[in-house]
Design an enzyme around this catalytic site. Structure first.
Site, PDB file in Angstrom:
ATOM      1  N   GLU A   1      -2.014 -51.076  55.584  1.00  0.00           N
ATOM      2  CA  GLU A   1      -0.598 -51.002  55.747  1.00  0.00           C
ATOM      3  C   GLU A   1      -0.168 -50.961  54.254  1.00  0.00           C
ATOM      4  O   GLU A   1      -0.512 -51.730  53.224  1.00  0.00           O
ATOM      5  CB  GLU A   1      -0.208 -52.614  56.346  1.00  0.00           C
ATOM      6  CG  GLU A   1       1.307 -52.911  55.957  1.00  0.00           C
ATOM      7  CD  GLU A   1       1.705 -54.117  56.387  1.00  0.00           C
ATOM      8  OE1 GLU A   1       3.100 -54.308  56.281  1.00  0.00           O
ATOM      9  OE2 GLU A   1       0.794 -54.892  57.040  1.00  0.00           O
TER      10      GLU A   1
ATOM     11  N   LYS B   1     -10.715 -69.517  68.629  1.00  0.00           N
ATOM     12  CA  LYS B   1     -10.098 -68.383  68.762  1.00  0.00           C
ATOM     13  C   LYS B   1      -8.566 -68.356  69.321  1.00  0.00           C
ATOM     14  O   LYS B   1      -7.953 -67.184  69.758  1.00  0.00           O
ATOM     15  CB  LYS B   1     -10.889 -67.148  69.399  1.00  0.00           C
ATOM     16  CG  LYS B   1     -12.403 -67.219  68.812  1.00  0.00           C
ATOM     17  CD  LYS B   1     -12.372 -66.968  67.441  1.00  0.00           C
ATOM     18  CE  LYS B   1     -13.759 -66.825  66.815  1.00  0.00           C
ATOM     19  NZ  LYS B   1     -14.813 -65.966  67.487  1.00  0.00           N
TER      20      LYS B   1
ATOM     21  N   ASP C   1     -15.064 -63.620  60.325  1.00  0.00           N
ATOM     22  CA  ASP C   1     -14.596 -63.514  61.748  1.00  0.00           C
ATOM     23  C   ASP C   1     -13.335 -63.303  61.927  1.00  0.00           C
ATOM     24  O   ASP C   1     -12.329 -63.998  62.006  1.00  0.00           O
ATOM     25  CB  ASP C   1     -15.097 -64.798  62.877  1.00  0.00           C
ATOM     26  CG  ASP C   1     -15.140 -64.407  64.334  1.00  0.00           C
ATOM     27  OD1 ASP C   1     -14.407 -63.439  64.579  1.00  0.00           O
ATOM     28  OD2 ASP C   1     -15.803 -64.868  65.041  1.00  0.00           O
TER      29      ASP C   1
ATOM     30  N   HIS D   1       9.157 -50.166  51.786  1.00  0.00           N
ATOM     31  CA  HIS D   1       8.302 -49.434  52.993  1.00  0.00           C
ATOM     32  C   HIS D   1       8.522 -48.086  52.987  1.00  0.00           C
ATOM     33  O   HIS D   1       7.558 -47.197  53.307  1.00  0.00           O
ATOM     34  CB  HIS D   1       8.308 -50.333  54.249  1.00  0.00           C
ATOM     35  CG  HIS D   1       7.569 -51.258  54.653  1.00  0.00           C
ATOM     36  ND1 HIS D   1       6.168 -51.137  54.949  1.00  0.00           N
ATOM     37  CD2 HIS D   1       7.798 -52.594  54.355  1.00  0.00           C
ATOM     38  CE1 HIS D   1       5.816 -52.500  55.071  1.00  0.00           C
ATOM     39  NE2 HIS D   1       6.651 -53.356  54.622  1.00  0.00           N
TER      40      HIS D   1
END
Length: 403
Positions: A99, A229, A303, A395
């Site tokens: 990004e 999770k 993770d 951006h």
């Protein structure tokens, strides 16, 4: 049986990915799978194949290895951190992302925080959970069992801790529901994130309970109250992984000079966003903690799925009594990270942990503080960009790959 490409197929015509149980983490096995893909799809995996390490080091981390995903890594910072594990150091932070503007934005926030005196970081607590559920004929059986567990905590702790040289059972939460009792075990897991370690320890404890409770005890190892999770409100209240706070006091003059806005304008904007977060039912009333954490997780071998829990956050701001100082804090109640085990031992990820001084045993507290400080830097930079009106322009200039 083989298919028309020469590869094994299973009954019914299902093609089997090439696999060698004894020597599967080798370059030869990886090449065989890439050739298998080329025969089926025509795709030449020339970049995927360019790993800088021996595939043997990935055993235990991945199956059916074919190569690597090369994510660009940028360096943000430095940021001054005034913590209990990082004490007055200026830290440069590797962020793996695709990004545009992300690294630049975090670097800007880090500069502001450093010029304001740095980020104060505090680890409140750190536990990993497994939450088995025990089943009874009725609610009274579940209630009586809860009392029995309290009376036998020392034996349950001994059984759990015998499963590992690292794990320690801190406490157990009790939640009754109909004829069931959910027990949420809270473990200390050293420098590992500890999900597997906690599961093994909880199983050992439950097996001891089943063997010693009068009449036995029927259980399911996870009754879903560990919320593995997944974001959950129980994590916000009781923590999962580390509960850590990053806070700073930023002078109005610095905000005006570096960010093109003011402390008063930033404060008013936060009140507006608080209202919007409540209406949306957001798990985070801040800006974008997931951006920092995902980039750090990928760079350092965490993770990545733990971002689902770790990104939850509560921002608290205020104008100090002098009217010229902006206090900003963010609390992460479920930051799940490790500096040992899992993907942290892989070569690229190990190098990024080395950049941070966080590789190996005894370093998880340092890494937690760096994660929290990085999140706060991103909150300040993006928040100011929105208020000052240069969010979209940034951006447009830096964040669009037109190749």
């Amino acid at each position: 049986m083989t298919d028309k490409t020469g590869h094994d197929s299973q009954p019914g015509g299902r093609v089997r990915i090439p696999r060698h149980p004894d020597k599967d983490h080798t370059e030869a096995a990886a090449k065989e799978r890439r050739d298998f893909l080329k025969a089926r799809t025509g795709v030449e995996l020339s970049h995927v194949a360019q790993a800088s390490f021996d595939p043997a080091v990935t055993q235990g981390n991945i199956e059916n290895y074919i190569g690597v995903a090369q994510v660009p890594i940028g360096l943000a910072g430095p940021v001054r951190i005034n913590g209990e594990h990082v004490q007055g150091e200026d830290v440069c932070v590797p962020l793996a992302t695709t990004e545009g503007t992300l690294v630049a934005s975090y670097s800007r926030g880090m500069r502001i925080l450093s010029e304001a005196g740095g980020v104060k970081t505090t680890i409140v607590e750190r536990y990993m959970q497994r939450a088995p559920v025990f089943h009874f004929d009725d609610a009274r059986g579940a209630r009586d069992f809860s009392g029995w567990v309290e009376l036998h905590m020392s034996e349950i702790r001994k059984a759990a801790e015998a499963s590992s040289s690292v794990v320690r059972l801190s406490h157990i939460e009790h939640y009754a529901l109909g004829p069931m009792l959910h027990l949420r075990f809270n473990f200390e897991t050293g420098d590992a994130a500890g999900q597997n370690m906690s599961g093994k320890a909880a199983l050992a404890a439950c097996q001891w309970i089943a063997a010693n409770h009068p009449g036995g005890a029927r259980f399911t190892l996870s009754g879903a109250m560990d919320t593995d999770k997944k974001h959950s409100q129980i994590n916000v209240l009781h923590s999962r992984g580390a509960r850590v706070v990053a806070e700073a006091r930023i002078p109005d003059a610095l905000i005006r000079e570096r960010l093109g806005t003011s402390a008063a304008e930033m404060f008013r904007a936060r009140l507006n966003s608080y209202a919007g977060s409540v209406m949306a039912g957001s798990a985070n009333n801040g800006m974008h903690a997931a951006n920092a954490l995902a980039a750090l997780f990928i760079a350092t071998g965490q993770d990545a799925a733990n971002v689902a829990e770790s990104h939850a956050a509560m921002t608290y701001v205020r104008l100090e009594d002098d009217g010229e100082t902006y206090y900003w804090s963010i609390t992460l109640p479920a930051l799940i990270v490790a500096t040992f085990g899992g993907g942290t031992g892989l070569p690229t990820q190990g190098e990024c942990l080395d950049i941070l001084g966080c590789k190996g045993a005894g370093k998880v507290g340092r890494f937690i503080e760096i994660c929290a400080a990085t999140v706060l830097a991103g909150e300040i930079s993006l928040g100011a960009a929105v208020v000052a009106g240069d969010w979209v322009d940034s951006h447009e200039k830096l964040g669009r790959n037109r190749n």
